[in-house]
Design a protein around this motif. Structure first.
Motif, PDB file in Angstrom:
ATOM      1  N   ALA A 185      46.601  44.810  32.910  1.00  0.00           N
ATOM      2  CA  ALA A 185      45.241  44.555  33.386  1.00  0.00           C
ATOM      3  C   ALA A 185      44.848  43.099  33.141  1.00  0.00           C
ATOM      4  O   ALA A 185      44.238  42.461  34.004  1.00  0.00           O
ATOM      5  CB  ALA A 185      44.259  45.503  32.706  1.00  0.00           C
ATOM      6  N   ALA A 186      45.201  42.583  31.983  1.00  0.00           N
ATOM      7  CA  ALA A 186      44.881  41.190  31.670  1.00  0.00           C
ATOM      8  C   ALA A 186      45.621  40.250  32.617  1.00  0.00           C
ATOM      9  O   ALA A 186      45.058  39.242  33.070  1.00  0.00           O
ATOM     10  CB  ALA A 186      45.232  40.883  30.219  1.00  0.00           C
ATOM     11  N   GLN A 187      46.865  40.558  32.927  1.00  0.00           N
ATOM     12  CA  GLN A 187      47.642  39.712  33.838  1.00  0.00           C
ATOM     13  C   GLN A 187      47.016  39.719  35.233  1.00  0.00           C
ATOM     14  O   GLN A 187      46.938  38.680  35.888  1.00  0.00           O
ATOM     15  CB  GLN A 187      49.097  40.184  33.886  1.00  0.00           C
ATOM     16  CG  GLN A 187      50.037  39.220  34.600  1.00  0.00           C
ATOM     17  CD  GLN A 187      49.983  39.300  36.121  1.00  0.00           C
ATOM     18  OE1 GLN A 187      49.719  40.353  36.682  1.00  0.00           O
ATOM     19  NE2 GLN A 187      50.213  38.186  36.770  1.00  0.00           N
ATOM     20  N   ALA A 188      46.558  40.858  35.678  1.00  0.00           N
ATOM     21  CA  ALA A 188      45.931  40.945  36.999  1.00  0.00           C
ATOM     22  C   ALA A 188      44.658  40.102  37.030  1.00  0.00           C
ATOM     23  O   ALA A 188      44.405  39.385  38.015  1.00  0.00           O
ATOM     24  CB  ALA A 188      45.624  42.400  37.348  1.00  0.00           C
ATOM     25  N   ALA A 189      43.866  40.153  35.964  1.00  0.00           N
ATOM     26  CA  ALA A 189      42.641  39.351  35.897  1.00  0.00           C
ATOM     27  C   ALA A 189      42.980  37.865  35.877  1.00  0.00           C
ATOM     28  O   ALA A 189      42.328  37.051  36.537  1.00  0.00           O
ATOM     29  CB  ALA A 189      41.830  39.730  34.664  1.00  0.00           C
ATOM     30  N   ARG A 190      44.018  37.499  35.137  1.00  0.00           N
ATOM     31  CA  ARG A 190      44.422  36.096  35.071  1.00  0.00           C
ATOM     32  C   ARG A 190      44.901  35.615  36.430  1.00  0.00           C
ATOM     33  O   ARG A 190      44.574  34.509  36.867  1.00  0.00           O
ATOM     34  CB  ARG A 190      45.528  35.908  34.037  1.00  0.00           C
ATOM     35  CG  ARG A 190      45.957  34.459  33.888  1.00  0.00           C
ATOM     36  CD  ARG A 190      47.133  34.316  32.925  1.00  0.00           C
ATOM     37  NE  ARG A 190      47.544  32.951  32.778  1.00  0.00           N
ATOM     38  CZ  ARG A 190      48.356  32.313  33.615  1.00  0.00           C
ATOM     39  NH1 ARG A 190      48.846  32.934  34.648  1.00  0.00           N
ATOM     40  NH2 ARG A 190      48.681  31.050  33.412  1.00  0.00           N
ATOM     41  N   ALA A 191      45.662  36.430  37.112  1.00  0.00           N
ATOM     42  CA  ALA A 191      46.172  36.050  38.431  1.00  0.00           C
ATOM     43  C   ALA A 191      45.039  35.849  39.435  1.00  0.00           C
ATOM     44  O   ALA A 191      45.160  35.041  40.358  1.00  0.00           O
ATOM     45  CB  ALA A 191      47.155  37.098  38.931  1.00  0.00           C
ATOM     46  N   ALA A 192      43.937  36.557  39.242  1.00  0.00           N
ATOM     47  CA  ALA A 192      42.795  36.441  40.146  1.00  0.00           C
ATOM     48  C   ALA A 192      41.913  35.234  39.817  1.00  0.00           C
ATOM     49  O   ALA A 192      41.032  34.885  40.594  1.00  0.00           O
ATOM     50  CB  ALA A 192      41.961  37.719  40.093  1.00  0.00           C
ATOM     51  N   THR A 193      42.159  34.608  38.672  1.00  0.00           N
ATOM     52  CA  THR A 193      41.371  33.448  38.258  1.00  0.00           C
ATOM     53  C   THR A 193      41.948  32.194  38.916  1.00  0.00           C
ATOM     54  O   THR A 193      43.146  31.948  38.832  1.00  0.00           O
ATOM     55  CB  THR A 193      41.422  33.288  36.723  1.00  0.00           C
ATOM     56  OG1 THR A 193      40.933  34.493  36.122  1.00  0.00           O
ATOM     57  CG2 THR A 193      40.584  32.121  36.254  1.00  0.00           C
TER      58      THR A 193
END
Length: 50
Positions: free
Chosen positions: A16-24
């Motif tokens: 989940a954290a990786q997905a949020a980072r990728a969207a940043t």
């Protein structure tokens, strides 16, 4: 020692954290990393091993 359930939960949080980072946007990540860099330099005496 972690249980299999704890490992699965940690893995799910990491995904989940990786997905949020990728969207940043890269520009936002750059700003965050540069601020972290500045803070580390400002406080290097506090964080260095004696």
């Amino acid at each position: 020692m972690s249980t299999p359930a704890e490992v699965e939960a940690a893995f799910a949080r990491a995904r989940a954290a990786q997905a949020a980072r990728a969207a940043t946007p890269v520009s936002t990540r750059k700003t965050i990393l540069l601020r972290f860099h500045d803070l580390v330099l400002e406080r290097q005496n506090e964080t260095s091993a004696a």
